[in-house]
Every structure is written in structure tokens, then in C-alpha cells.
Motif scaffolding. Structure first.
Motif, short mmCIF file in Angstrom:
data_model
loop_
_atom_site.label_atom_id
_atom_site.label_comp_id
_atom_site.label_asym_id
_atom_site.label_seq_id
_atom_site.Cartn_x
_atom_site.Cartn_y
_atom_site.Cartn_z
N GLU A 3 -8.10 4.29 5.32
CA GLU A 3 -7.46 4.99 4.20
C GLU A 3 -8.33 6.11 3.65
O GLU A 3 -8.01 6.71 2.63
N GLU A 4 -9.49 6.36 4.29
CA GLU A 4 -10.40 7.38 3.77
C GLU A 4 -10.52 8.54 4.75
O GLU A 4 -10.13 8.42 5.91
N ASP A 5 -11.13 9.62 4.28
CA ASP A 5 -11.35 10.74 5.20
C ASP A 5 -12.65 10.57 5.97
O ASP A 5 -12.83 11.19 7.01
N LEU A 26 -8.90 18.62 0.53
CA LEU A 26 -10.27 18.16 0.27
C LEU A 26 -10.44 16.71 0.72
O LEU A 26 -9.55 15.88 0.52
N PRO A 27 -11.61 16.37 1.29
CA PRO A 27 -11.85 14.98 1.69
C PRO A 27 -11.94 14.05 0.48
O PRO A 27 -12.42 14.45 -0.59
N ILE A 28 -11.47 12.83 0.68
CA ILE A 28 -11.54 11.80 -0.36
C ILE A 28 -12.17 10.55 0.26
O ILE A 28 -11.71 10.06 1.29
N MET A 85 0.83 -1.18 0.00
CA MET A 85 0.00 0.00 0.00
C MET A 85 0.88 1.25 0.00
O MET A 85 1.90 1.28 0.67
N THR A 86 0.44 2.27 -0.70
CA THR A 86 1.24 3.49 -0.76
C THR A 86 1.05 4.29 0.53
O THR A 86 0.06 4.13 1.21
N SER A 87 2.02 5.13 0.82
CA SER A 87 1.83 5.94 2.01
C SER A 87 1.21 7.26 1.60
O SER A 87 1.61 7.89 0.62
N GLU A 88 0.21 7.68 2.36
CA GLU A 88 -0.57 8.84 1.98
C GLU A 88 0.21 10.13 2.24
O GLU A 88 0.67 10.35 3.35
N PRO A 89 0.35 10.98 1.22
CA PRO A 89 1.01 12.26 1.47
C PRO A 89 0.16 13.08 2.46
O PRO A 89 -1.05 13.22 2.25
N GLN A 90 0.72 13.56 3.53
CA GLN A 90 -0.05 14.25 4.56
C GLN A 90 0.00 15.76 4.37
O GLN A 90 1.04 16.33 4.13
N THR A 116 -5.30 16.94 8.41
CA THR A 116 -5.87 15.68 8.89
C THR A 116 -7.26 15.49 8.28
O THR A 116 -7.87 16.45 7.79
N ALA A 117 -7.76 14.26 8.37
CA ALA A 117 -9.11 13.99 7.86
C ALA A 117 -10.12 14.88 8.57
O ALA A 117 -11.06 15.39 7.96
#
Ligand code: GLA
Length: 701
Positions: A277-279, A256-258, A1-6, A9-10
Motif C-alpha cells: 500500500e506504499e510507494d 508525490l510518494p507516500i 481497505m480503500t482502493s487507492e486512487p491511481q 505508478t509508485a
């Protein structure tokens, strides 16, 4: 799994979303490509009239956005986005990768998913892709990149909606290759895999990795450990695709939320892993109006959504205003039921009410599916109800971001679900979701708020944990549940829990192997009852009687007290339900599916002993929930009955839907809703509850 660019925060991203929307998200899927442009103008005007502040665009638009390989046409979507912006409506923009276009599948027919029996799905519906296909992946990511780049700065863009209801398992060549690679990562050697899959049974030993692959249709029954790994692989590989799309969009729009949209009781994807993995969790919910109690299963799914991201608000991403079109008989919702279901979701933590869809299609598969604007136009009862709800929701803006709290948790775990329903077990009709619902229902009826947890969660915040058919427990999870009880927690375990280990191999030494220590009881044999309604009688330790059906076990105690014994049938005289004092806590074992009355009484006693109280005592069928935060507390009362109900709201507060003060006895009409901002956050009832809890915890924890 890729690491989420931060970036943010959600929670920041959701806060930003609701600030820009002015409160609760309200709207639905909008498919303007199905309509001429003059209808778009009418749509925008009617959306304003209905109080819509968010529409989901482009869910199924790949073939209009990339008209042939590498030829992108965003012009029409630009116009729609501009139109929405001019009318003050935000856009939840979808990546349309649920529907690879005809030109793409024509070039690469092996994108189509293959069923276990080797049949290939054809073009003409949706979710017709094998997520492991490299061209599908590449093209979907390329489109996401283009869309991210093109729309990042568009003033209407509020959030992203990746894909749609991620779906099908594929047994095709691409999945086969990817599955093998996934297994090679998971197992240190082929011998390790042979052990984990018990391949000595029926001579299935692999001597080379090239022999290992997807569990395509076997001649008869197939290896349950292999199939369990295949479920894990499928969920993980679809999630891997989701996170790759998400990471692209995040780069373009860090604030933006994803999200993607989940389904009710959906077995294919492990939503704990996905939600992380989601917002926000986002749910498509379609309770069947033909079922009088469909709001109970809906409630379970709502509480699950609330729990998936640790209590963070979630969204109803799709629901119907009236009838759906996918069932054999599609009954419309009665007047007031759409409103009631919407408030139910909000009461249980949703900050968004969206529909499938804005305008009812005139052609195509779902032309009979209801919408916010139906075939007759805006002159209908449904559109009136849509407008009324849109107006009402504006008064609830202060609710967004608030949360509920629970002291009871119910285990809901996808590994358990997959392993339990793989067949080759004492009965083939095991239904995990129904087992969870069976333990959830009495607490729902009693207005006790519950969280859901998976088997990996820290349980220390809970006074009571229920474990329905938690079939698969790792050593570590089993130890965590044992520690929870020994530290003072109360646990209620049903049959078919703790039976197998991580590899779906039976734990030896008596069922339920992982839990026999904490339960102080063990079974030597499973005795499912005949499917034709066979029942056995139970004698309770207080002299009462009860009954059980579907499932029984030949149980022995090993320190536990007997709460109920079998009084008829082949197990007459043997213990059926036990409670074991363990450390500072206790663990109940239900070796049988006991009747609803006994189950309610048992769970009621457990709640009392654990210091757990209902949100409020109300008449049957009136759901009561609370949300709190930002120094405010909101009380929801939802009358699911077809008759009026009288409730006492005590010290009361302000009715947010009318603006009037309310206290004492209140009459709720059928399907009626009360949303109260309570006068005192620290009201006496809550204080009483805290004092009682503290006293009980001293003795029970
Ligand atoms: C799902 C889909 C929608 C629509 C609805 C119909 O939730 O995501 O596109 O088909 O079902 O109920």
C-alpha cells in the motif's frame, strides 16, 4: 481497505522524487518547533553545508498544528517550508497522528490504548492511541485533509510520511468492538469461528457474537487461534487507517510518494501487506554498536526492505549518527561506522539516507540521542562525517532506481511469526527472527544475495528457497512449495515449519504435516533440548561429525536420504537431516538446530547444486553487493572488519567516490567502502556465471 486512487505508478513517483532531489535522498527528521527562529536560519545554512536535500517535518507536531479542537495553526510550518524552499531543501511532510494532543485525549481519554491486563497507557509519550477509536480516526483524517489541501502546491513538498512507526496493540473497548466486526466479516458463522478457534478445548464455545472479543489477560494461558486472529486484526486495522490517510493525500498530490516508516524485526505489522500500500518501503535502523556483528541483522532487514516491493529501491528513513538514547547503555558509533552503515544500506537497494534527527534536542525524552548537529554545534567529528557523506552521495546520483537480483529466497512471513511465538508450544523461547537470521547468516557471509518472500509468493524465479521455521502454511502455500520442488527447485526446510494450518491448528499425520510429502520424512515427536546448552552429536553421511542444540525431533524417513543422524542422546541412531529427491527438485529437512559449520557447508553445497554463486569471492567480513540498471552496473565492497582487507575487483571500473579508475587488487581500510561503476556490464565473469547456471539448471531444475 480503500482502493487507492491511481494517477501515476509508485515507480514514477519515486523517479520524480529523485530527479527533484538530484539523486539519493539525504537528510533527517527536523523538529524546528523545538527551537527559536534564529536557529532555523542557522539550520538551513548548515543543511546546505551538509548536502542535505530532504528533511522530514511535523512528525510529532499535532499539538502545534491543531492547537485546540478545529483550530489549526499552520503559520509556523509555512515559514519553515518557505525557508527550506529558499535553501533548495525538499520536505518529506509527516501527518503527525502518532501523537494525539493533550486536548484531544483529555476530551476522549478512551483514545489511550489499553494493555492486555486492562492497564491504560497515560499521556506523555507517543503512539498513545487506539487506532479503532472513531474520534481519533476522524480527527487524524481531518488534519491530513487540511495538510493535503494547504501544502499540495508548496514548492518544497517532495513526499509524505504518514504517522510514525505504527504501533501499539490495544485491548480497549473500541478495539474490542472493531475486532468483533472484523471476525464477523472473516467467519461465515459463529460455528465457523468456534471450529477455527478449537473452542471445545477448555470449554470456550461461544453461543452469541456479543461474547467474542479481544484476548485480554486470561487467568493462565489463552487460546492461540484467537490470539493469532487478534494479531491479524491489529495489523489490518492500523493499515486501514494508514490507507485512509494515504488516499486523502493522494487526492491532493497524485504524483508525490507516500510512505510510513518501518522498524527492524517488527512483529506487530505485516509489512508485506503494508508495503503493497506504499510507494516505497522505508526503514528506521539502529544497529547496536556494542554488537560486533550487528551489520548482519541490519543486512537481513535491508534485504527484507528491498524484497517487500519486489526489488524496488527503498529508503533508510531514520538512523543515528552516533548513540541512541533508548537503551540501558547507549554506545556511540566509532568514526567511519555511520558512513559504512549508510553505504551498506545503499548497496542493498536504499535510495535514501536519513537520520533521526537533524539537531540534537536540548530537552525532552531524547535529549541524549545523537543527531547530525549535536549539542556542541557543528564543530564536531560527527558533523564533519555528515558533511563528507553528503558530498560523497552526490556522486552516486546515477545509482537511484537500480536494482539487485537474487536466485535464492528466504521465507519471512508474519503469520508464521505470530503463530510461532504465541506460546503453548514445546518451548516458550522460540524467536522467529533469530531462526531466520540463523539461515541468512551463512549466505550473507558467503556474499550470496538473497531475496525474502512470504509464503504466498510465486517461487519460479528462484533456484534455491530456504524456509526457516515457517510454522504456519495454508494448504495453498504448502502446495506451492511442493510444486516449486517438483518443477526442479531446491528447498531447505528447518524444524517448526508447516506445523499448523491457517487457523493455527496442528496438521495431523506426523510433523511437519504440510511438508512431509515433499520432504519424504516425518517426525513423531518433538524433543527440545534443555536450555542450559545441552547438545547432541551428529554423524554425517560422509563420515564427518557435527553437533546440534536447542531443538531435535524423532524423525523417520519415507523415501528421503539421510545426510546426518543423531549420534548421542535419546534419539541416537535416528535420522536428523535428510534430503529428498522430489520430481525434478529436492528438499532438505533440518530436524535439529545444527552447528554453524555444518549449516554453512550444507548451504554451500545447496548453492553450488543450484548454480548459485557469490557476488565475488572476497575475504571474510567484506560484504560485496551489486546494483544494476539503466545499462550500468555498480559493485559495492564494504569492509566490516577492523583491519584492512585486500580484494580483487577483476576488470574493475571507476571508483565513484574518487573518480579514479580501479582494477585488480584493491586494499580497503578498516570500515572502508568501494563503489565501482563497472567497466563492462557484460563482463566475462558474469557470462561464465550464466553459462554455468544454465548448465546446472539443465540438470537440477
Ligand atoms: C524511532 C522514532 C524516532 C526516534 C528514534 C530514536 O525510530 O521514530 O522518533 O525516537 O526511534 O532512535
Amino acid at each position: 481497505m480503500t482502493s487507492e486512487p491511481q494517477a501515476s505508478t509508485a515507480e514514477d513517483r519515486l523517479k520524480g522524487l529523485h530527479e527533484r532531489l538530484g539523486g539519493i535522498a539525504y537528510g533527517g527528521d527536523y523538529n524546528p518547533e523545538q527551537w527559536p527562529r534564529d536557529v532555523w536560519l542557522e539550520d538551513a545554512r548548515l543543511m546546505q553545508e551538509a548536502g542535505v536535500n530532504l528533511v522530514t517535518l511535523a512528525v510529532f507536531s499535532w499539538s502545534r498544528l491543531e492547537t485546540s479542537d478545529g483550530v489549526y495553526d499552520f503559520g509556523w510550518l509555512d515559514d519553515v517550508m518557505d525557508l527550506m524552499h529558499r535553501h533548495g531543501i525538499g520536505v518529506d511532510l509527516a501527518t503527525p497522528d502518532a501523537v494525539p494532543p493533550a486536548w484531544l485525549t483529555q476530551q476522549h481519554p478512551d483514545i489511550h490504548p489499553v494493555l492486555a491486563d486492562g492497564t491504560t497507557f497515560g499521556f506523555g509519550s507517543r503512539q498513545h492511541f487506539d487506532v479503532s477509536h472513531p474520534v481519533y480516526r476522524r480527527k487524524a483524517l481531518a488534519l491530513a485533509e487540511r495538510m493535503g489541501e494547504h501544502y499540495a502546491k508548496h514548492p518544497a513538498l517532495r513526499m509524505w510520511h504518514v504517522g510514525n512507526e505504527y504501533g501499539p496493540l490495544s485491548y480497549g473497548p473500541w478495539a474490542d468492538k472493531a475486532f468483533r466486526g472484523w471476525l464477523q466479516q472473516k467467519y461465515s458463522s459463529l460455528e465457523d469461528l468456534n471450529q477455527a478457534w478449537s473452542t471445545d478445548v477448555w470449554g470456550q464455545v461461544y453461543s452469541d457474537w456479543s461474547q467474542v472479543g479481544v484476548p485480554a489477560q486470561p487467568r493462565t494461558w489463552s487460546n492461540p487461534s484467537r490470539r493469532l486472529d487478534f494479531h491479524r486484526f491489529t495489523s489490518a486495522s492500523m493499515l486501514d487507517h494508514y490507507t485512509a490517510v494515504r488516499d486523502i493525500l493522494r487526492r491532493h498530490t497524485p504524483d508525490l510518494p507516500i510512505v510510513t516508516n518501518f522498524m527492524r524485526f517488527y512483529k506487530t505489522n505485516d509489512y508485506w501487506a503494508w508495503a503493497a500500500e506504499e510507494d516505497a518501503a522505508a526503514l528506521d535502523i539502529y544497529p547496536d554498536p556494542r554488537e560486533a556483528d550487528s551489520h548482519v541483522a541490519a543486512a537481513l532487514n535491508f534485504d527484507l526492505m528491498r524484497s517487500l516491493r519486489n526489488g524496488q529501491p527503498w529508503m533508510v528513513m531514520e538512523q543515528a549518527t552516533g548513540a541512541v538514547s533508548q537503551w540501558p547503555i547507549n554506545v556511540s558509533k566509532l568514526p567511519g561506522k555511520m558512513r559504512l552503515g549508510s553505504y551498506q544500506a545503499i548497496a542493498q537497494g536504499s535510495d535514501g539516507i536519513l537520520f533521526f534527527q537533524w539537531r540534537q534536542a536540548r530537552g525532552g525524552t531524547e535529549r541524549y540521542h545523537s543527531a547530525m548537529v549535536g549539542h556542541a554545534g557543528p564543530i564536531t567529528r560527527i558533523f564533519r562525517e555528515v558533511c563528507e557523506l553528503g558530498t560523497e552521495l552526490k556522486s552516486l546520483a546515477g545509482l537511484t532506481g537500480t536494482r539487485s537480483s537474487a536466485k535464492v529466497a528466504i521465507v519471512f512471513d508474519w503469520d508464521c511469526w505470530w503463530a510461532l511465538e504465541l506460546g503453548n508450544s514445546p518451548r516458550s523461547d522460540l524467536n522467529y527472527a533469530q531462526e531466520v537470521l540463523r539461515l541468512y547468516r551463512p549466505l550473507f557471509d558467503a556474499n550470496v544475495t538473497v531475496d525474502f518472500v512470504d509464503t504466498k509468493r510465486d517461487l519460479s524465479q528462484y533456484s534455491l528457497v530456504l524456509m526457516p521455521a515457517a510454522y504456519l502454511l495454508t494448504d495453498e502455500s504448502a502446495r506451492r512449495f511442493e510444486d516449486y520442488v517438483s518443477d526442479g527447485g531446491r528447498l531447505v526446510v528447518s524444524y517448526l515449519s508447516g506445523i499448523v494450518d491457517e487457523s493455527n491448528t496442528i496438521r495431523l499425520g506426523g510433523y511437519p504435516g504440510a511438508l512431509r510429502n515433499v520432504l519424504g520424512a516425518w517426525s513423531e515427536e518433538m524433543h527440545p533440548l534443555a536450555g542450559d546448552g545441552e547438545e547432541v552429536k551428529l554423524t554425517l553421511s560422509d563420515g564427518g561429525t557435527a553437533s546440534a542444540g536447542y531443538w531435535t525431533e524423532h524423525l523417520h524417513t519415507d523415501g528421503a536420504d539421510v545426510l546426518a543422524s543423531y549420534a548421542s542422546g535419546r534419539l541416537a541412531g535416528a535420522p536428523a537431516v535428510t534430503r529428498n529427491a522430489f520430481g525434478r527438485g529436492s528438499a532438505v529437512y533440518l530436524s535439529a538446530r545444527v552447528d554453524a559449520t555444518f549449516l554453512s557447508a550444507l548451504l554451500d553445497a545447496e548453492c553450488k547444486a543450484a548454480g548459485v554463486h557469490p557476488e565475488l569471492d572476497g575475504p571474510r567480513g567484506v560484504q560485496v553487493r551489486r546494483r544494476a540498471g539503466k545499462g550500468k552496473r555498480f559493485l559495492f565492497m564494504l569492509n566490516h572488519n577492523d583491519a584492512p582487507a585486500s580484494v580483487n575487483v577483476g576488470g574493475g571500473g571507476t571508483d565513484l567516490l574518487t573518480g579514479h579508475p580501479v582494477q585488480g587488487a584493491v586494499e580497503l581500510p578498516p570500515s572502508g567502502v568501494l563503489v565501482l561503476e563497472e567497466n563492462s556490464v557484460e563482463d566475462t565473469r558474469l557470462e561464465d556465471r550464466r553459462t554455468a547456471d544454465a548448465a546446472t539448471n539443465d540438470t537440477t531444475r
